[in-house]
Write an enzyme that holds these catalytic residues in place. Structure first.
Site, PDB file in Angstrom:
ATOM      1  CD1 TRP A 180      -1.690  -1.878   2.705  1.00 13.94           C
ATOM      2  CD2 TRP A 180      -2.559  -1.952   0.646  1.00 13.94           C
ATOM      3  NE1 TRP A 180      -2.485  -2.988   2.629  1.00 13.94           N
ATOM      4  CE2 TRP A 180      -3.033  -3.071   1.379  1.00 13.94           C
ATOM      5  CE3 TRP A 180      -2.964  -1.792  -0.682  1.00 13.94           C
ATOM      6  CZ2 TRP A 180      -3.888  -4.013   0.834  1.00 13.94           C
ATOM      7  CZ3 TRP A 180      -3.817  -2.743  -1.225  1.00 13.94           C
ATOM      8  CH2 TRP A 180      -4.273  -3.827  -0.474  1.00 13.94           C
ATOM      9  CB  THR A 204       0.790   6.731  -1.261  1.00 15.70           C
ATOM     10  OG1 THR A 204      -0.242   6.105  -0.503  1.00 15.70           O
ATOM     11  CG2 THR A 204       0.179   7.823  -2.121  1.00 15.70           C
ATOM     12  N   GLY A 227     -29.697  10.613 -10.578  1.00 10.52           N
ATOM     13  CA  GLY A 227     -29.083   9.786 -11.617  1.00 10.52           C
ATOM     14  C   GLY A 227     -27.807  10.411 -12.173  1.00 10.52           C
ATOM     15  CD  GLU A 250      -0.967   9.678   6.702  1.00 11.25           C
ATOM     16  OE1 GLU A 250      -0.837  10.198   7.818  1.00 11.25           O
ATOM     17  OE2 GLU A 250      -0.558  10.200   5.657  1.00 11.25           O
TER      18      GLU A 250
END
Length: 383
Positions: free
Chosen positions: A159, A161, A344, A367
């Site tokens: 994970w 970033t 919609g 985090e």
């Protein structure tokens, strides 16, 4: 009468917000839908931030940076997130990756690694989580073994970033298997280091323009002077880092929600049903009022936490967790309501609110999940 200036942004902060907003509206907002659609790193948006000097404002002046305070850094992240959450991860993760150096590194290490971030030549990522060590970070298995004047790293991180586009990584690894949280150290790893590779980009629900990948260390040898602080101090540095950077996630959440609220409000005024604008209906007015109220509560809380981060107040741990938790829960709620306001149209990609709803979700997760934030807050209360 008391000094009421503290309850409003200074002129400098207000001017900064206006400057960032101008760049965002002009250069970053028009690219946001395409960034999400293509799922590629927003290079043009990064270039726009760099040109304006908003890519890493937190770096102190002595390392070539703008020397922005924690509140100013949050304002930049909030304004970028208002139009493109993926791009807001550039200033946010540059702070996350470099915060361990600012807190714990030798002057030599800071002088080496902070100027390229300040100038925009390099980005900095942060590597704590692992496949089996997410919320339970102490369970990490990535090791760093001392060998002469080197450390040899083995393991993986997940994970991460901006992995693959960042040049530098703060990597938290175990240096003493017997010592638990006191046997963990922090290091700077460079993309070019031998034995350091990346996994394939993750296919994500949101923040699609910010690459997330695994890091692999296979006998990755780095010089021993790349350690951040003393051996064994890495876990403390990691936790202190998050105390400061959770506030930036709160700012990101506030920004995303603000963008969604603005679109929903504009739409409600323009959309006609039953012979009048839907904003004339009290049900719609109350929904928008609640959305705006919640955004504002989160914003005030975030700014207070940012001021505490700047001063290094003793109650920052509580306020950082509280701001991040409250703001991200709020962002998920407000973006979901924004989709509802558009009906919609909210559900299709012609309008940005469905993207904002998807982007908001991650702020409740990274985090530290909001369950972990509640744990952090409770521990502070019960001390």
């Amino acid at each position: 009468m008391g000094d009421f200036d503290r309850f409003q942004l200074s002129d400098e902060h207000q001017m900064l917000r206006a400057a960032v907003r101008a760049v965002c509206d002009d250069k970053i907002a028009p690219l946001a839908a395409e960034v999400d659609e293509k799922g590629e790193f927003p290079q043009d948006s990064y270039d726009a931030l760099r040109k304006a000097g908003f890519h890493a404002v937190h770096v102190p002046e002595e390392y070539g940076g703008a020397g922005a305070d924690a509140l100013a850094t949050c304002l930049v992240i909030e304004e970028v997130a208002r139009v493109c959450a993926s791009t807001s991860l550039i200033p946010a993760v540059n702070k996350l990756g470099t915060m361990p150096l600012l807190l714990s590194a030798s002057e030599d290490l800071r002088k080496r690694y902070l100027p390229p971030v300040a100038s925009g030549e390099a980005m900095f990522s942060y590597a704590l989580s692992e496949p089996e060590a997410g919320s339970d970070a102490v369970a990490m298995r990535t090791t760093a073994v001392r060998d002469g004047d080197s450390y040899v790293l083995n393991g993986s991180k997940r994970w991460i970033t901006n992995a693959g586009v960042s040049d530098f990584y703060t990597v938290i690894a175990v240096t003493d298997l017997e010592a638990g949280a006191n046997g963990v150290s922090a290091f700077v790893v460079e993309t070019s280091d031998e034995g350091f590779t990346f996994g394939a980009p993750e296919k994500k629900l949101g923040i699609k323009g910010s690459p997330t990948r695994e890091l692999y260390f296979d006998d990755c040898r780095i010089p021993s002077d790349r350690i951040i602080g003393a051996e064994g101090s890495g876990f403390k540095t990691a936790l202190r880092t998050l105390d400061h950077t959770r506030v930036t996630i709160a700012a990101q959440a506030v920004g995303i929600a603000t963008g969604a609220l603005e679109h929903a409000t504009r739409y409600a005024k323009e959309r006609k049903q039953f012979g009048k604008s839907i904003s004339d209906f009290q049900g719609m007015q109350f929904l928008l009022a609640d959305m705006a109220m919640k955004v504002e509560v989160a914003r005030q809380m975030t700014y207070v936490a940012a001021a505490k981060s700047e001063r290094g107040d003793s109650d920052l741990t509580f306020f950082g967790a509280a701001a991040k938790c409250f703001a991200s829960d709020m962002a998920m709620e407000v973006t979901t309501d924004a989709v509802q306001v558009l009906g919609g149209y909210g559900y299709v990609k012609d309008y940005p609110v469905e993207r904002m709803m998807r982007d908001a979700k991650i702020t409740q997760i990274y985090e530290g999940t909001n369950q972990i934030q509640r744990l952090v807050m409770a521990r502070q209360l019960l001390k």
